[in-house]
Design an enzyme around this catalytic site. Structure first.
Site, PDB file in Angstrom:
ATOM      1  N   ARG A   1      15.446  -1.518  -5.691  1.00 42.18           N
ATOM      2  CA  ARG A   1      14.092  -1.936  -6.059  1.00 42.18           C
ATOM      3  C   ARG A   1      14.050  -2.152  -7.571  1.00 42.18           C
ATOM      4  NH1 ARG A   1      10.417  -0.268  -2.214  1.00 42.18           N
ATOM      5  NH2 ARG A   1       9.128  -1.872  -3.181  1.00 42.18           N
TER       6      ARG A   1
ATOM      7  N   LYS B   1       2.305   7.191   3.962  1.00 34.15           N
ATOM      8  CA  LYS B   1       1.671   5.871   4.021  1.00 34.15           C
ATOM      9  C   LYS B   1       1.107   5.562   5.404  1.00 34.15           C
ATOM     10  CE  LYS B   1       5.304   4.336   0.864  1.00 34.15           C
ATOM     11  NZ  LYS B   1       6.450   3.429   0.749  1.00 34.15           N
TER      12      LYS B   1
ATOM     13  N   ARG C   1       0.961 -10.732   5.496  1.00 33.29           N
ATOM     14  CA  ARG C   1       2.389 -10.913   5.726  1.00 33.29           C
ATOM     15  C   ARG C   1       2.936 -10.287   7.009  1.00 33.29           C
ATOM     16  NH1 ARG C   1       5.810 -10.417   0.535  1.00 33.29           N
ATOM     17  NH2 ARG C   1       7.342 -11.031   2.063  1.00 33.29           N
TER      18      ARG C   1
ATOM     19  N   PRO D   1       0.827  -1.224   0.000  1.00 33.20           N
ATOM     20  CA  PRO D   1       0.000   0.000   0.000  1.00 33.20           C
ATOM     21  C   PRO D   1       0.856   1.267   0.000  1.00 33.20           C
ATOM     22  CG  PRO D   1      -0.811  -1.580   1.594  1.00 33.20           C
ATOM     23  CD  PRO D   1       0.518  -2.097   1.124  1.00 33.20           C
ATOM     24  N   GLU D   2       0.641   2.119  -0.982  1.00 31.30           N
ATOM     25  CA  GLU D   2       1.327   3.403  -1.077  1.00 31.30           C
ATOM     26  C   GLU D   2       0.282   4.499  -0.832  1.00 31.30           C
ATOM     27  OE1 GLU D   2       3.789   3.747  -4.604  1.00 31.30           O
ATOM     28  OE2 GLU D   2       4.089   1.591  -4.701  1.00 31.30           O
TER      29      GLU D   2
END
Ligand SMILES: [Zn+2]
Length: 262
Positions: free
Chosen positions: A250, A59, A112, A2-3
């Site tokens: 990334r 976030k 997670r 989630p951003e």
């Protein structure tokens, strides 16, 4: 992960489902997500209160329960919120469930378990202590320009640095750089005013559009990179094969034809 657009979508969802309801209990299924608060303490402090309003920064989502009591939610890799009515069954991976008086519940689901739940006294104090930069949708152009002007290095690394600008993660950083027509490894030190303005506009456009579409992947424009990124993905603008590279540890996806190093 989630951003900013996903967290803003969770904020609106929480606002429309869970505000002003009396909290009767907090059930912690997995205390792994609790930070600096025990399950017992979380429940004791929130019971009998109501979520009054919420505030998002980057976030992080903050939910006010009283003057000096805020719940901080961070969604980690897989976190989300689910509001459940009456008999609706909570997801198996719900870690914390806030129970309301009308027998509805708000579940913090997190497969997670990289998510975080914490009680804090003051949002501004938290933001200062954690050193988060301005929110990517709150930052004005002059501040944006100054922020980039003061930093050298790959533009993507700067967009991802939460200490400089809060809310942008790997997927949206790539998406912003696509309409900005910038290669993610471009050194920001070489940007002129026009480049900065283009990047600023792309940032706002991508984040606002994703929020307007409630970050529903199926509704995202086909002209976006997000729906094409990955092996065998083709650039939605020129049709050439997309390339990937590791930038600031990334995986980045981009088109070398449409996105040049400036
Ligand atoms: Zn292209």
């Amino acid at each position: 992960m989630p951003e900013l657009p996903e967290v803003e979508t969770f904020k609106r969802y929480l606002d429309s489902t869970s505000l002003h309801r009396l909290i009767t209990n907090v059930e912690v299924q997995d205390s792994y997500v609790l930070k600096r608060v025990s399950a017992r303490e979380l429940s004791r402090r929130l019971k009998g209160r109501r979520f009054e309003r919420s505030h998002r920064h980057g976030k992080h989502l903050f939910v006010r329960a009283s003057d000096d009591l805020w719940l901080r939610l961070h969604f980690g890799m897989t976190g989300s919120l689910e509001y459940l009515k009456h008999e609706e069954i909570a997801p198996k991976t719900a870690r914390v469930i806030f129970r309301f008086t009308n027998s509805s519940r708000l579940a913090f689901d997190d497969q997670r378990k990289f998510g975080e739940i914490e009680l804090i006294k003051n949002v501004d104090e938290f933001l200062q202590t954690s050193g988060l930069g301005p929110d990517a949708l709150e930052i004005g152009f002059s501040q944006f320009k100054a922020m980039l002007g003061n930093h050298r290095g790959a533009v993507k690394a700067i967009l991802l640095n939460q200490q400089l600008i809060a809310g942008i993660g790997n997927l949206y950083a790539d998406e912003i750089l696509f309409p900005a027509r910038m290669h993610p490894a471009t050194d920001a030190a070489g940007f002129g005013d026009e480049d900065l303005a283009r990047l600023f506009r792309a940032t706002r456009y991508v984040l606002e559009k994703a929020i307007a579409l409630k970050t529903d992947f199926n509704r995202l424009p086909k002209s976006w990179l997000l729906t094409h990124r990955g092996k065998r993905g083709k650039c939605p603008r020129c049709g050439r094969a997309l390339k990937s590279a590791t930038i600031s540890s990334r995986t980045s996806w981009f088109c070398t034809h449409c996105q040049r190093r400036i």
